[in-house]
Design an enzyme around this catalytic site. Structure first.
Site, PDB file in Angstrom:
ATOM      1  N   ASP A 153       0.818  -1.208   0.000  1.00 10.27           N
ATOM      2  CA  ASP A 153       0.000   0.000   0.000  1.00 10.27           C
ATOM      3  C   ASP A 153       0.855   1.262   0.000  1.00 10.27           C
ATOM      4  O   ASP A 153       2.059   1.235   0.305  1.00 10.27           O
ATOM      5  CB  ASP A 153      -0.962   0.020   1.183  1.00 10.27           C
ATOM      6  CG  ASP A 153      -0.250   0.014   2.531  1.00 10.27           C
ATOM      7  OD1 ASP A 153       0.751  -0.707   2.672  1.00 10.27           O
ATOM      8  OD2 ASP A 153      -0.704   0.732   3.446  1.00 10.27           O
ATOM      9  N   GLU A 184      -0.173  -1.073   5.684  1.00  9.57           N
ATOM     10  CA  GLU A 184       0.897  -0.659   6.591  1.00  9.57           C
ATOM     11  C   GLU A 184       0.833   0.831   6.896  1.00  9.57           C
ATOM     12  O   GLU A 184       1.266   1.267   7.963  1.00  9.57           O
ATOM     13  CB  GLU A 184       2.255  -1.008   5.968  1.00  9.57           C
ATOM     14  CG  GLU A 184       3.454  -0.826   6.899  1.00  9.57           C
ATOM     15  CD  GLU A 184       4.067   0.573   6.875  1.00  9.57           C
ATOM     16  OE1 GLU A 184       4.895   0.875   7.755  1.00  9.57           O
ATOM     17  OE2 GLU A 184       3.713   1.376   5.960  1.00  9.57           O
TER      18      GLU A 184
END
Length: 358
Positions: free
Chosen positions: A73, A131
């Site tokens: 991400d 994350e």
């Protein structure tokens, strides 16, 4: 669905990954793409899916296992997609969202996943989600709960940007609030009240006079920090405030546990109401572990302390030595100006290939 050539130059693979939108909680497309590429181009790996995380591993019966982990991400787009490339050769610069944090690291790991058929260590690859947002949504936490056997290793390498050098361990981080009570009054009759904001003068004085520790652990220097980050208080422009809150962030060396760091702050601010609102313990470097020492040697024998918190702490909590090792300048992470040099991507790939090869 986009396609990836895992056997391509990891620089080109970085560019391809950057052009796949994957803001936190919207990683399905990139996870689908990574999973498809691994299943088609790395038949020597066992590949599974967990949510929007993709996991792959060798099962060669080697006496040791190394885990390579990278998050898929990114933070939200900030006028920095698609990728933009400037220059040639190792001096080429790739600009764009995730070039630093951390699709160049993912590209290196994906390239190695396809290229290394007979590594000298068994290898696990973990490409995970979420994350960049609150820790409760972090894909590594979900994997730890649901597939703990996939996180077992003798060394974990996080592909977070580290300027192409080994960063050992990480600092712990704690956020506290100091709350002061007062009594409201009209400012025209201020002597009838007790100003809570003024009551923060003493804790602010202690904070201003505080000298953070500089700690040496395994030859790495960790610089601690204690900073006020927010002050809140006041209800109106003509009212003496009856409550004020000072928010402080503490970055502490990994020789202290979270409990020890909390005790230290409670002692420093004795006499005040201290509330811990966020805590993530640090991680000791663990560079004396055989696999970690071998990696440091492959990278030229040098390592530095990680001044910040990363997911290496999750592995340290599991008793697994962990380091950060990835291309890119971490100070550019989350900025519109994210960019990485092609030569640094290739250098990280070369070091890891040498470390993992027979």
């Amino acid at each position: 669905m986009p396609s990836l050539d895992l056997h391509a130059d990891p620089v080109d693979l970085t560019a391809a990954l950057v052009d796949i939108f994957s803001v936190s909680e919207e990683e399905k497309v990139i996870a689908d793409t990574v999973q498809a590429a691994l299943q088609a181009q790395a038949p020597h790996l066992e590949v599974i899916r967990n949510g929007d995380a993709v996991l792959a591993r060798t099962n060669l019966g080697r006496p040791s296992r190394v885990l390579l982990a990278g998050h898929l991400d990114t933070v939200p787009v900030n006028e920095n997609m698609p990728v933009r490339r400037e220059g040639t050769g190792d001096d080429e610069i790739l600009h764009g969202l995730g070039t630093v944090d951390m699709k160049s690291g993912d590209a290196v790991f994906l390239h190695l996943a396809a290229a290394l058929r007979e590594p000298k260590h068994d290898v696990t690859f973990v490409f995970y989600d979420c994350e960049e947002i609150e820790a409760t949504k972090n894909g590594l936490g979900r994997i730890e709960r649901e597939l703990p056997e996939w996180l077992r290793a003798d060394l974990a390498i996080l592909g977070e940007p580290s300027n192409g050098g080994i960063e050992g361990g990480c600092q712990g981080t704690m956020r506290i609030e100091i709350r002061v009570e007062g009594a409201r009054a009209h400012t025209a009759r201020g002597w009838m009240g007790v100003n809570a904001i003024h009551g923060l003068a003493e804790p602010l004085r202690r904070l201003a006079e505080y000298t953070p520790r500089v700690v040496d652990i395994d030859g790495l220097t960790y610089r601690e920090g204690l900073q006020a980050t927010k002050i809140g208080g006041g209800v109106a422009g003509n009212v003496v405030p009856d409550e004020a809150v000072l928010t402080i962030n503490h970055r502490f060396a990994p020789d202290r546990s979270g409990e020890q760091a909390e005790a230290h702050l409670r002692e420093l601010f004795e006499g005040y109401d201290v509330k811990v609102v966020d805590l993530s313990p640090g991680a000791l470097p663990g560079l004396s572990a055989p696999a970690a020492a071998e990696l440091v040697a492959a990278a030229g024998g040098k390592a530095v302390a990680k001044l910040g918190w990363t997911d290496v702490a999750r592995f340290a909590a599991l008793g697994i030595p962990a380091v950060n090792f990835g291309p890119g300048d971490p100070t550019l992470a989350h900025t519109r100006q994210e960019n990485v040099r092609a030569g640094e991507i290739r250098q990280v790939a070369s070091v890891l290939r040498a470390f993992l090869s027979v």
